[in-house]
Design a protein around this motif. Sequence first.
Motif, PDB file in Angstrom:
ATOM      1  N   MET A 283       0.735  -1.112   0.109  1.00  0.00           N
ATOM      2  CA  MET A 283       0.117   0.096   0.030  1.00  0.00           C
ATOM      3  C   MET A 283       0.847   1.316   0.258  1.00  0.00           C
ATOM      4  SD  MET A 283      -1.395   0.614   3.913  1.00  0.00           S
ATOM      5  CE  MET A 283      -1.716  -1.274   4.130  1.00  0.00           C
ATOM      6  N   PHE A 284       0.482   2.169  -0.492  1.00  0.00           N
ATOM      7  CA  PHE A 284       1.271   3.610  -0.582  1.00  0.00           C
ATOM      8  C   PHE A 284       0.243   4.494   0.732  1.00  0.00           C
ATOM      9  CE2 PHE A 284       1.797   7.951  -1.867  1.00  0.00           C
ATOM     10  CZ  PHE A 284       3.152   7.724  -2.037  1.00  0.00           C
ATOM     11  N   VAL A 285       1.323   5.193   1.387  1.00  0.00           N
ATOM     12  CA  VAL A 285       1.113   5.762   2.744  1.00  0.00           C
ATOM     13  C   VAL A 285       1.804   7.313   2.701  1.00  0.00           C
ATOM     14  CG1 VAL A 285       0.964   5.972   5.228  1.00  0.00           C
ATOM     15  CG2 VAL A 285       0.909   3.707   4.126  1.00  0.00           C
ATOM     16  N   ILE A 286       0.777   8.156   2.955  1.00  0.00           N
ATOM     17  CA  ILE A 286       1.547   9.611   3.289  1.00  0.00           C
ATOM     18  C   ILE A 286       1.059   9.835   4.783  1.00  0.00           C
ATOM     19  CG2 ILE A 286       1.069  12.022   2.899  1.00  0.00           C
ATOM     20  CD1 ILE A 286      -0.030  11.284   0.099  1.00  0.00           C
ATOM     21  N   LEU A 287       2.283   9.976   5.651  1.00  0.00           N
ATOM     22  CA  LEU A 287       2.122  10.460   7.089  1.00  0.00           C
ATOM     23  C   LEU A 287       2.333  11.856   7.313  1.00  0.00           C
ATOM     24  CD1 LEU A 287       3.742   8.393   9.828  1.00  0.00           C
ATOM     25  CD2 LEU A 287       4.013  10.729   9.552  1.00  0.00           C
ATOM     26  N   VAL A 288       1.512  12.458   7.843  1.00  0.00           N
ATOM     27  CA  VAL A 288       1.611  13.849   8.270  1.00  0.00           C
ATOM     28  C   VAL A 288       1.469  14.159   9.824  1.00  0.00           C
ATOM     29  CG1 VAL A 288       0.494  16.098   7.875  1.00  0.00           C
ATOM     30  CG2 VAL A 288       0.254  14.535   6.364  1.00  0.00           C
TER      31      VAL A 288
ATOM     32  N   GLY B  42       5.630   6.674   1.166  1.00  0.00           N
ATOM     33  CA  GLY B  42       6.205   5.554   0.472  1.00  0.00           C
ATOM     34  C   GLY B  42       5.189   4.209   0.609  1.00  0.00           C
ATOM     35  N   ASN B  43       5.741   3.258  -0.192  1.00  0.00           N
ATOM     36  CA  ASN B  43       5.128   2.160  -0.158  1.00  0.00           C
ATOM     37  C   ASN B  43       5.566   1.327   0.821  1.00  0.00           C
ATOM     38  OD1 ASN B  43       3.645   1.959  -2.913  1.00  0.00           O
ATOM     39  ND2 ASN B  43       5.488   2.277  -3.764  1.00  0.00           N
ATOM     40  N   ILE B  44       4.591   0.586   1.552  1.00  0.00           N
ATOM     41  CA  ILE B  44       5.018  -0.256   2.877  1.00  0.00           C
ATOM     42  C   ILE B  44       3.840  -1.359   3.047  1.00  0.00           C
ATOM     43  CG2 ILE B  44       3.287   1.176   3.892  1.00  0.00           C
ATOM     44  CD1 ILE B  44       5.063   1.263   6.473  1.00  0.00           C
ATOM     45  N   SER B  45       4.491  -2.526   3.344  1.00  0.00           N
ATOM     46  CA  SER B  45       3.719  -3.573   3.742  1.00  0.00           C
ATOM     47  C   SER B  45       2.678  -3.284   4.773  1.00  0.00           C
ATOM     48  CB  SER B  45       4.663  -4.635   3.802  1.00  0.00           C
ATOM     49  OG  SER B  45       5.254  -4.838   5.187  1.00  0.00           O
TER      50      SER B  45
ATOM     51  N   PHE C 133       3.354  -1.442   8.065  1.00  0.00           N
ATOM     52  CA  PHE C 133       2.368  -0.335   8.470  1.00  0.00           C
ATOM     53  C   PHE C 133       1.936  -0.450  10.085  1.00  0.00           C
ATOM     54  CE2 PHE C 133      -1.903   1.577   7.987  1.00  0.00           C
ATOM     55  CZ  PHE C 133      -1.356   3.046   8.447  1.00  0.00           C
ATOM     56  N   LYS C 134       1.639  -1.726  10.596  1.00  0.00           N
ATOM     57  CA  LYS C 134       1.249  -1.792  11.869  1.00  0.00           C
ATOM     58  C   LYS C 134       2.100  -1.374  12.682  1.00  0.00           C
ATOM     59  CE  LYS C 134      -2.497  -5.153  10.491  1.00  0.00           C
ATOM     60  NZ  LYS C 134      -2.579  -6.639  10.385  1.00  0.00           N
ATOM     61  N   GLN C 135       3.524  -1.966  12.399  1.00  0.00           N
ATOM     62  CA  GLN C 135       4.688  -1.629  13.408  1.00  0.00           C
ATOM     63  C   GLN C 135       4.984  -0.419  13.397  1.00  0.00           C
ATOM     64  OE1 GLN C 135       6.268  -3.836  15.277  1.00  0.00           O
ATOM     65  NE2 GLN C 135       7.374  -2.382  16.080  1.00  0.00           N
TER      66      GLN C 135
ATOM     67  N   ARG D 232      -4.430   2.188  -2.014  1.00  0.00           N
ATOM     68  CA  ARG D 232      -4.197   0.710  -2.381  1.00  0.00           C
ATOM     69  C   ARG D 232      -3.070   0.929  -3.475  1.00  0.00           C
ATOM     70  NH1 ARG D 232      -9.966  -1.305  -3.238  1.00  0.00           N
ATOM     71  NH2 ARG D 232     -10.664  -0.941  -1.430  1.00  0.00           N
ATOM     72  N   THR D 233      -3.144   1.909  -4.481  1.00  0.00           N
ATOM     73  CA  THR D 233      -2.160   2.258  -5.512  1.00  0.00           C
ATOM     74  C   THR D 233      -2.112   3.595  -5.790  1.00  0.00           C
ATOM     75  OG1 THR D 233      -1.770   1.267  -7.726  1.00  0.00           O
ATOM     76  CG2 THR D 233      -3.989   1.629  -6.996  1.00  0.00           C
TER      77      THR D 233
END
Length: 87
Positions: free
Chosen positions: A1-6, A35-38, A42-44, A66-67
Amino acid sequence: MFVILVYDVGEKRVTKVLKTARKHLYWVQNSVLEGNISESSFKQLKVELEKIIDEDYDSVIFYTFRTTKYSDREIMGVKKGGEDNFL
């Protein structure tokens, strides 16, 4: 999955949050990583951040996709961070 963290956290915790998030994502701008993260990473990441932040004061927002197939990214001005700055 792709994640943006702010994130918006107290001054004493900024460095810890940034270092923790950079283990999983790329820093792109002040208080923003992506970034892309498993799913397991992500849970960790969330578990690690929960130990650092003060939930009564700090804010961390995750945007998950998802993409990135249908997304575009455009930068105006100075390019900060990026994949070449990954720790």
